[in-house]
Design an enzyme around this catalytic site. Structure first.
Site, PDB file in Angstrom:
ATOM      1  N   ARG A   1      -3.486 -10.157   4.748  1.00 14.54           N
ATOM      2  CA  ARG A   1      -3.942 -10.201   3.357  1.00 14.54           C
ATOM      3  C   ARG A   1      -2.807  -9.670   2.488  1.00 14.54           C
ATOM      4  O   ARG A   1      -2.435  -8.509   2.619  1.00 14.54           O
ATOM      5  CB  ARG A   1      -5.203  -9.325   3.228  1.00 14.54           C
ATOM      6  CG  ARG A   1      -5.791  -9.247   1.829  1.00 14.54           C
ATOM      7  CD  ARG A   1      -6.994  -8.308   1.809  1.00 14.54           C
ATOM      8  NE  ARG A   1      -7.582  -8.223   0.488  1.00 14.54           N
ATOM      9  CZ  ARG A   1      -7.148  -7.406  -0.466  1.00 14.54           C
ATOM     10  NH1 ARG A   1      -6.140  -6.589  -0.256  1.00 14.54           N
ATOM     11  NH2 ARG A   1      -7.746  -7.405  -1.654  1.00 14.54           N
TER      12      ARG A   1
ATOM     13  N   LYS B   1       0.813  -1.222   0.000  1.00 17.19           N
ATOM     14  CA  LYS B   1       0.000   0.000   0.000  1.00 17.19           C
ATOM     15  C   LYS B   1       0.845   1.270   0.000  1.00 17.19           C
ATOM     16  O   LYS B   1       2.019   1.261   0.325  1.00 17.19           O
ATOM     17  CB  LYS B   1      -1.008  -0.039   1.148  1.00 17.19           C
ATOM     18  CG  LYS B   1      -2.192  -0.948   0.777  1.00 17.19           C
ATOM     19  CD  LYS B   1      -3.321  -0.913   1.742  1.00 17.19           C
ATOM     20  CE  LYS B   1      -4.445  -1.813   1.203  1.00 17.19           C
ATOM     21  NZ  LYS B   1      -5.473  -2.075   2.204  1.00 17.19           N
TER      22      LYS B   1
HETATM   23  N1  HH2 Z   1      -7.510  -3.700   0.798  1.00 17.33           N
HETATM   24  C1  HH2 Z   1      -7.855  -3.698  -0.515  1.00 17.33           C
HETATM   25  C2  HH2 Z   1      -8.944  -4.450  -0.968  1.00 17.33           C
HETATM   26  N2  HH2 Z   1      -9.649  -5.225  -0.118  1.00 17.33           N
HETATM   27  N3  HH2 Z   1     -10.023  -6.046   2.071  1.00 17.33           N
HETATM   28  C3  HH2 Z   1      -9.706  -6.072   3.380  1.00 17.33           C
HETATM   29  N4  HH2 Z   1     -10.403  -6.825   4.233  1.00 17.33           N
HETATM   30  N5  HH2 Z   1      -8.656  -5.315   3.880  1.00 17.33           N
HETATM   31  C4  HH2 Z   1      -7.916  -4.525   3.071  1.00 17.33           C
HETATM   32  O1  HH2 Z   1      -6.995  -3.852   3.593  1.00 17.33           O
HETATM   33  C5  HH2 Z   1      -8.229  -4.477   1.678  1.00 17.33           C
HETATM   34  C6  HH2 Z   1      -9.321  -5.264   1.207  1.00 17.33           C
HETATM   35  C7  HH2 Z   1      -7.069  -2.868  -1.475  1.00 17.33           C
HETATM   36  O2  HH2 Z   1      -5.966  -3.571  -1.988  1.00 17.33           O
HETATM   37  P1  HH2 Z   1      -5.944  -4.374  -3.390  1.00 17.33           P
HETATM   38  O3  HH2 Z   1      -7.014  -5.430  -3.421  1.00 17.33           O
HETATM   39  O4  HH2 Z   1      -4.595  -4.891  -3.612  1.00 17.33           O
HETATM   40  O5  HH2 Z   1      -6.204  -3.283  -4.494  1.00 17.33           O
HETATM   41  P2  HH2 Z   1      -7.510  -2.786  -5.263  1.00 17.33           P
HETATM   42  O6  HH2 Z   1      -8.521  -2.349  -4.290  1.00 17.33           O
HETATM   43  O7  HH2 Z   1      -6.988  -1.661  -6.134  1.00 17.33           O
HETATM   44  O8  HH2 Z   1      -8.028  -3.932  -6.079  1.00 17.33           O
END
Ligand code: HH2
Length: 281
Positions: A257, A222
């Protein structure tokens, strides 16, 4: 704390930290957008993650990065459904990363075992879907919507607010008849939070852990890691991401995660062996 997290046909003992591998079936996620847009490559990547030691595969079809474009429900479902089915058929514990009740409901029918809702199941329809299933639930704190959240990052005491939000969501869910043993909590790193807020939440993670449910931390690659280190490219933030995972687990997190499964699994195994003298996962 209940030592078990119940997620449909899976029951996780919380004696060792769980690793949730991320599969974003999106063209625009902040660090892996486009890589897993084709269901076959997404299922193949999930299979590798499971072999590398991921306990759970989190599949999302809508980017929640700040300012991300909204997708229709049809498009979101189309992106995830084959991946959910494929990974569940391969024996994986599938978590569906969605804030939309119809998507969660359909994915649970197709074999998902966990609903991961970044809006903390604020939508009553999502509570109904949860109530009608035996899925595990990840209840995350954020403010507003992904499109608007960064303008809402102002708190008197970010930790107190997150704890109070998570407690009240737990109450709503248990009042609806959902067993507490199905619920995990997430402070929502990077969601309507500045770098200072993220660091304070991580530093005071024990206050979230004290609510008494398993805590999930999602900090992988992040932006705050980039702000601390100056590493602009998300894929270059592996070491920083592993550092957050280790630190979070030491402070009581039960689930991390992550995008980088084998590196995280290795680091957690070594840290655990130092703490407990255990030489295997
Ligand atoms: N962060 C993201 C998405 N889903 N779910 C939980 N429970 N906790 C988190 O911190 C979280 C999440 C964002 O990260 P990422 O999926 O890598 O990116 P994007 O939202 O751009 O798909």
């Amino acid at each position: 704390m209940d030592p078990i997290w119940r997620c449909g046909r899976f029951e996780f003992r919380l004696g060792r930290p769980l690793v949730m591998g991320i599969i974003n079936a999106t063209p625009d996620s902040f660090s892996d957008g486009g890589r897993f847009f084709d269901p076959r490559s997404a299922i193949a990547a999930a299979t590798v993650m499971m072999a590398d030691g991921a306990d759970i595969i989190d599949i999302g079809g809508e980017s929640t990065r700040p300012g991300a474009a909204q997708v229709s429900l049809e498009e979101e479902l189309e992106r995830v459904v084959a991946v959910v089915e494929g990974v569940a058929e391969a024996g994986g514990c599938v978590s569906i990363d969605t804030r939309h009740a119809p998507i969660a409901a359909e994915c649970l029918r197709r074999g998902a075992s966990i609903v991961n809702d970044v809006t903390g199941l604020r939508d009553p329809e999502m509570v109904e879907v949860a109530r009608g299933s035996d899925a595990g639930l990840v209840v995350m704190h954020m403010r507003g919507e992904p499109g608007t959240m960064q303008g809402m990052a102002a708190y008197d005491d970010v930790v107190a607010e997150v704890v109070s939000f998570l407690r009240s969501r737990c109450e709503v869910l248990t009042d609806a008849g959902i067993a507490p043993s199905r619920i995990a909590l997430d402070p929502g790193i990077g969601f309507a939070k500045t770098t200072a807020h993220n660091l304070e939440l991580l530093r005071r993670l024990d206050e979230v852990v004290a609510i008494g449910r398993p805590v999930l931390v999602g900090a992988s690659r992040k932006r705050f890691i980039g702000e601390i280190t100056g590493v602009a490219e998300p894929r270059g933030r592996l070491a920083g991401s592993v550092a957050v995972a280790l630190d979070s687990v030491m402070r009581g997190a039960s689930i991390v995660r992550v995008h980088d499964v084998p590196e995280t699994v290795q680091a957690l195994a070594v840290a655990r062996a130092i703490r407990e003298g255990v030489s295997e996962r």
